[in-house]
Design a protein around this motif. Structure first.
Motif, PDB file in Angstrom:
ATOM      1  N   GLN A 148       0.999  -1.596  -0.513  1.00  0.00           N
ATOM      2  CA  GLN A 148       0.123  -0.078  -0.545  1.00  0.00           C
ATOM      3  C   GLN A 148       0.669   1.125  -0.272  1.00  0.00           C
ATOM      4  OE1 GLN A 148      -2.375  -0.467   3.501  1.00  0.00           O
ATOM      5  NE2 GLN A 148      -3.750  -1.730   2.635  1.00  0.00           N
ATOM      6  N   LEU A 149      -0.234   2.502  -0.050  1.00  0.00           N
ATOM      7  CA  LEU A 149       0.732   3.561  -0.248  1.00  0.00           C
ATOM      8  C   LEU A 149       2.022   3.884   0.420  1.00  0.00           C
ATOM      9  CD1 LEU A 149       1.614   6.214  -2.299  1.00  0.00           C
ATOM     10  CD2 LEU A 149      -0.349   7.513  -0.935  1.00  0.00           C
ATOM     11  N   PRO A 150       2.058   3.282   2.119  1.00  0.00           N
ATOM     12  CA  PRO A 150       2.536   3.622   3.492  1.00  0.00           C
ATOM     13  C   PRO A 150       4.142   2.708   3.082  1.00  0.00           C
ATOM     14  CG  PRO A 150       0.932   3.540   3.849  1.00  0.00           C
ATOM     15  CD  PRO A 150       0.398   3.655   2.591  1.00  0.00           C
ATOM     16  N   HIS A 151       4.219   1.781   1.997  1.00  0.00           N
ATOM     17  CA  HIS A 151       4.955   1.002   1.558  1.00  0.00           C
ATOM     18  C   HIS A 151       6.214   1.639   0.818  1.00  0.00           C
ATOM     19  CE1 HIS A 151       2.270  -2.701   3.192  1.00  0.00           C
ATOM     20  NE2 HIS A 151       3.180  -2.242   4.059  1.00  0.00           N
ATOM     21  N   SER A 152       5.357   2.203  -0.097  1.00  0.00           N
ATOM     22  CA  SER A 152       6.144   3.251  -1.212  1.00  0.00           C
ATOM     23  C   SER A 152       7.083   4.264  -0.082  1.00  0.00           C
ATOM     24  CB  SER A 152       5.136   4.021  -2.157  1.00  0.00           C
ATOM     25  OG  SER A 152       4.523   2.827  -2.667  1.00  0.00           O
ATOM     26  N   PHE A 153       6.642   4.825   0.416  1.00  0.00           N
ATOM     27  CA  PHE A 153       7.803   5.935   1.319  1.00  0.00           C
ATOM     28  C   PHE A 153       8.336   5.100   1.791  1.00  0.00           C
ATOM     29  CE2 PHE A 153       4.772   9.699  -0.262  1.00  0.00           C
ATOM     30  CZ  PHE A 153       3.620   8.796   0.577  1.00  0.00           C
ATOM     31  N   ARG A 154       8.271   3.978   2.555  1.00  0.00           N
ATOM     32  CA  ARG A 154       9.264   3.216   3.461  1.00  0.00           C
ATOM     33  C   ARG A 154      10.328   2.631   2.487  1.00  0.00           C
ATOM     34  NH1 ARG A 154      12.059   1.802   6.772  1.00  0.00           N
ATOM     35  NH2 ARG A 154      12.484   0.215   7.421  1.00  0.00           N
ATOM     36  N   MET A 155       9.853   2.163   1.247  1.00  0.00           N
ATOM     37  CA  MET A 155      10.636   1.438   0.239  1.00  0.00           C
ATOM     38  C   MET A 155      12.017   2.799  -0.420  1.00  0.00           C
ATOM     39  SD  MET A 155      10.481  -0.628  -3.230  1.00  0.00           S
ATOM     40  CE  MET A 155       9.760  -1.867  -2.470  1.00  0.00           C
ATOM     41  N   ILE A 156      11.070   3.750  -0.055  1.00  0.00           N
ATOM     42  CA  ILE A 156      11.911   5.102  -1.127  1.00  0.00           C
ATOM     43  C   ILE A 156      12.745   5.431   0.734  1.00  0.00           C
ATOM     44  CG2 ILE A 156      12.186   7.608  -1.559  1.00  0.00           C
ATOM     45  CD1 ILE A 156       9.508   7.088  -3.161  1.00  0.00           C
ATOM     46  N   GLU A 157      11.986   5.317   1.253  1.00  0.00           N
ATOM     47  CA  GLU A 157      13.422   5.415   2.837  1.00  0.00           C
ATOM     48  C   GLU A 157      14.421   4.537   2.991  1.00  0.00           C
ATOM     49  OE1 GLU A 157      10.875   5.295   6.494  1.00  0.00           O
ATOM     50  OE2 GLU A 157      11.069   7.351   6.343  1.00  0.00           O
ATOM     51  N   GLN A 158      13.658   3.618   2.570  1.00  0.00           N
ATOM     52  CA  GLN A 158      15.175   2.256   2.587  1.00  0.00           C
ATOM     53  C   GLN A 158      16.081   2.548   1.094  1.00  0.00           C
ATOM     54  OE1 GLN A 158      12.549  -1.419   3.320  1.00  0.00           O
ATOM     55  NE2 GLN A 158      14.200  -1.994   4.731  1.00  0.00           N
ATOM     56  N   LEU A 159      15.918   2.902  -0.278  1.00  0.00           N
ATOM     57  CA  LEU A 159      16.712   3.060  -1.373  1.00  0.00           C
ATOM     58  C   LEU A 159      17.654   4.507  -0.256  1.00  0.00           C
ATOM     59  CD1 LEU A 159      13.940   2.592  -3.667  1.00  0.00           C
ATOM     60  CD2 LEU A 159      16.295   0.584  -3.427  1.00  0.00           C
ATOM     61  N   ARG A 160      17.070   5.064  -0.072  1.00  0.00           N
ATOM     62  CA  ARG A 160      17.372   7.092   0.186  1.00  0.00           C
ATOM     63  C   ARG A 160      19.107   6.457   0.472  1.00  0.00           C
ATOM     64  NH1 ARG A 160      19.004   9.241  -3.032  1.00  0.00           N
ATOM     65  NH2 ARG A 160      16.970  10.405  -3.859  1.00  0.00           N
ATOM     66  N   SER A 161      18.199   5.806   1.668  1.00  0.00           N
ATOM     67  CA  SER A 161      19.692   5.129   2.703  1.00  0.00           C
ATOM     68  C   SER A 161      21.281   4.852   1.962  1.00  0.00           C
ATOM     69  CB  SER A 161      18.907   4.190   3.896  1.00  0.00           C
ATOM     70  OG  SER A 161      19.027   3.283   3.976  1.00  0.00           O
ATOM     71  N   ARG A 162      20.710   4.090   0.338  1.00  0.00           N
ATOM     72  CA  ARG A 162      21.694   3.541  -0.194  1.00  0.00           C
ATOM     73  C   ARG A 162      22.674   4.142  -1.190  1.00  0.00           C
ATOM     74  NH1 ARG A 162      18.872  -2.548   0.805  1.00  0.00           N
ATOM     75  NH2 ARG A 162      17.541  -2.547   2.158  1.00  0.00           N
ATOM     76  N   THR A 163      21.340   4.740  -1.539  1.00  0.00           N
ATOM     77  CA  THR A 163      21.727   5.571  -2.597  1.00  0.00           C
ATOM     78  C   THR A 163      21.556   7.032  -3.291  1.00  0.00           C
ATOM     79  OG1 THR A 163      21.526   5.988  -4.840  1.00  0.00           O
ATOM     80  CG2 THR A 163      19.494   5.001  -3.960  1.00  0.00           C
ATOM     81  N   GLN A 164      22.246   8.065  -3.314  1.00  0.00           N
ATOM     82  CA  GLN A 164      22.265   8.971  -3.808  1.00  0.00           C
ATOM     83  C   GLN A 164      20.953   9.637  -4.764  1.00  0.00           C
ATOM     84  OE1 GLN A 164      21.458  11.611  -1.770  1.00  0.00           O
ATOM     85  NE2 GLN A 164      21.693  10.445  -0.392  1.00  0.00           N
ATOM     86  N   LYS A 165      21.106   8.509  -5.673  1.00  0.00           N
ATOM     87  CA  LYS A 165      20.492   8.591  -7.222  1.00  0.00           C
ATOM     88  C   LYS A 165      19.637   9.159  -6.800  1.00  0.00           C
ATOM     89  CE  LYS A 165      24.185   4.861  -9.711  1.00  0.00           C
ATOM     90  NZ  LYS A 165      24.003   4.498 -10.406  1.00  0.00           N
ATOM     91  N   PRO A 166      18.098   9.860  -7.456  1.00  0.00           N
ATOM     92  CA  PRO A 166      17.329  10.509  -7.364  1.00  0.00           C
ATOM     93  C   PRO A 166      16.382   9.555  -7.831  1.00  0.00           C
ATOM     94  CG  PRO A 166      18.873  11.639  -9.703  1.00  0.00           C
ATOM     95  CD  PRO A 166      19.445  10.398  -8.947  1.00  0.00           C
ATOM     96  N   ILE A 167      15.287   9.645  -7.239  1.00  0.00           N
ATOM     97  CA  ILE A 167      14.412   8.089  -6.898  1.00  0.00           C
ATOM     98  C   ILE A 167      13.236   9.702  -7.148  1.00  0.00           C
ATOM     99  CG2 ILE A 167      12.556   7.302  -5.729  1.00  0.00           C
ATOM    100  CD1 ILE A 167      15.254   7.213  -3.553  1.00  0.00           C
ATOM    101  N   ILE A 168      12.477   9.000  -8.267  1.00  0.00           N
ATOM    102  CA  ILE A 168      11.130   9.579  -8.991  1.00  0.00           C
ATOM    103  C   ILE A 168       9.405   9.182  -8.740  1.00  0.00           C
ATOM    104  CG2 ILE A 168       9.971  11.226 -11.096  1.00  0.00           C
ATOM    105  CD1 ILE A 168      13.343  10.557 -11.841  1.00  0.00           C
ATOM    106  N   ALA A 169       8.910   9.560  -7.951  1.00  0.00           N
ATOM    107  CA  ALA A 169       7.819   8.572  -7.670  1.00  0.00           C
ATOM    108  C   ALA A 169       6.588   9.072  -9.028  1.00  0.00           C
ATOM    109  CB  ALA A 169       6.688   8.923  -6.496  1.00  0.00           C
ATOM    110  N   PHE A 170       5.927   7.640  -9.196  1.00  0.00           N
ATOM    111  CA  PHE A 170       5.019   8.025 -10.328  1.00  0.00           C
ATOM    112  C   PHE A 170       4.044   6.820 -10.024  1.00  0.00           C
ATOM    113  CE2 PHE A 170       3.747   7.101 -14.718  1.00  0.00           C
ATOM    114  CZ  PHE A 170       2.755   6.471 -14.231  1.00  0.00           C
ATOM    115  N   THR A 171       2.788   7.687  -9.981  1.00  0.00           N
ATOM    116  CA  THR A 171       1.715   7.548  -9.184  1.00  0.00           C
ATOM    117  C   THR A 171       0.514   8.583  -9.929  1.00  0.00           C
ATOM    118  OG1 THR A 171       0.423   7.661  -7.478  1.00  0.00           O
ATOM    119  CG2 THR A 171       1.757  10.098  -7.433  1.00  0.00           C
ATOM    120  N   TYR A 172      -0.339   7.484 -10.282  1.00  0.00           N
ATOM    121  CA  TYR A 172      -1.339   8.146 -10.931  1.00  0.00           C
ATOM    122  C   TYR A 172      -2.532   9.102  -9.509  1.00  0.00           C
ATOM    123  CZ  TYR A 172      -1.818   5.172 -14.300  1.00  0.00           C
ATOM    124  OH  TYR A 172      -1.839   4.508 -15.265  1.00  0.00           O
TER     125      TYR A 172
END
Ligand SMILES: O=P(O)(O)OC[C@@H](O)[C@@H](O)c1c[nH]c2ccccc12
Length: 267
Positions: A75-99
């Motif tokens: 669900q949506l909160p998992h998307s934010f959590r995943m971005i948080e976890q990715l951010r702790s491992r990379t400085q590459k841009p993360i772009i959210a795609f959502t309707y």
């Protein structure tokens, strides 16, 4: 300078490779491993699709991926959590795609506040209504989230100019009409679309829709700042159903390296 701007500057004329995957496909943990691996294999940014139950602009490959993710309980909160976890491992841009509906349901300010806190850098909303776009873009900008608009092959010059004026991060040039899905060739008119966009903005212009092989990326890198590849990744990721995830990770990493090698300089 934000991460997206920094990433394009660091590429100094080489075309950016921007894969799209559906977050949580097929499960949260496997999806996180796959995105990590794709970034490690050379992708310059990631377009992370927030799964949605009614993905009108998507073809069958991405629709099935969204369903797999939602059925796994994502669900949506998992998307934010995943971005948080990715951010702790990379400085590459993360772009959210959502309707747009999940944003309206969650609350526009709350959505962009959470996305920014998680470490997101941009947002792509394919179905944002024209009359709501300025408000949403303003809230995004206020949270330092780039509002990345899409221009279509049917967009006239005046519409493209208006879209470019509201854009930040980059402009997404949709190569062909219809829904997402691998095509056998790059659409003939997409170079003209990119050149039209470049008349109205200095922002990078990136091409997506249908790109399915390195030869397409090579062709697009003659004139565009970035290439977005979605269904070709998502179709490979779907193989986790019958192969183990490590084998699929190898396949998407090899695909990433082949695409990246094809993204040469265009200046
Ligand atoms: O899947 P394709 O044909 O490679 O297209 C990119 C696409 O996946 C991604 O950018 C995207 C996924 N869903 C969308 C809906 C509209 C516009 C773009 C998209």
């Amino acid at each position: 300078m934000g991460r997206i701007e920094q990433a394009f500057a660091a590429l100094s004329g080489k075309t950016a490779l921007i894969p799209f995957v559906v977050a949580g496909d097929p499960t949260y943990d496997e999806s996180l491993k796959l995105v990590d691996a794709i970034l490690d294999a050379g992708a310059d940014m990631i377009e992370l699709g927030f799964p949605y139950s009614d993905p009108l602009a998507d073809g069958p490959v991405i629709q099935a991926a969204a369903l797999r993710s939602l059925q796994s309980g994502f669900q949506l909160p998992h998307s934010f959590r995943m971005i948080e976890q990715l951010r702790s491992r990379t400085q590459k841009p993360i772009i959210a795609f959502t309707y747009v509906n999940p944003i309206l349901q969650f609350g526009i300010e709350a959505f962009f506040d959470q996305l920014a806190r998680a470490g997101g850098d941009g947002v792509i909303i394919p179905d944002v209504p024209l009359e709501e776009a300025p408000d949403i873009a303003q809230v995004a900008r206020h949270c330092d989230i780039s509002f990345i608009p899409l221009v279509a092959p049917t967009s006239g010059a005046a519409r493209i100019q208006a879209i470019c004026e509201a854009a930040s991060g980059f402009v997404y040039c949709v190569s062909s009409l219809g829904v997402t899905g691998e095509r056998s060739a790059v659409a003939a008119n997409v170079q003209h679309l990119v050149e039209t966009v470049k008349q109205y903005t200095d922002l990078p212009a990136c091409v997506g829709f249908g790109v399915s092989q390195p030869a397409h990326a090579k062709e697009i890198s003659d004139y565009a700042d970035g290439v977005i590849v979605g269904s070709a990744y998502v179709r490979r990721i779907a193989k986790v159903a019958e192969q183990n995830v490590d084998s699929v990770i190898d396949q998407v990493c090899n695909f990433t390296k082949e695409l990246k090698a094809a993204c040469k300089s265009f200046i």
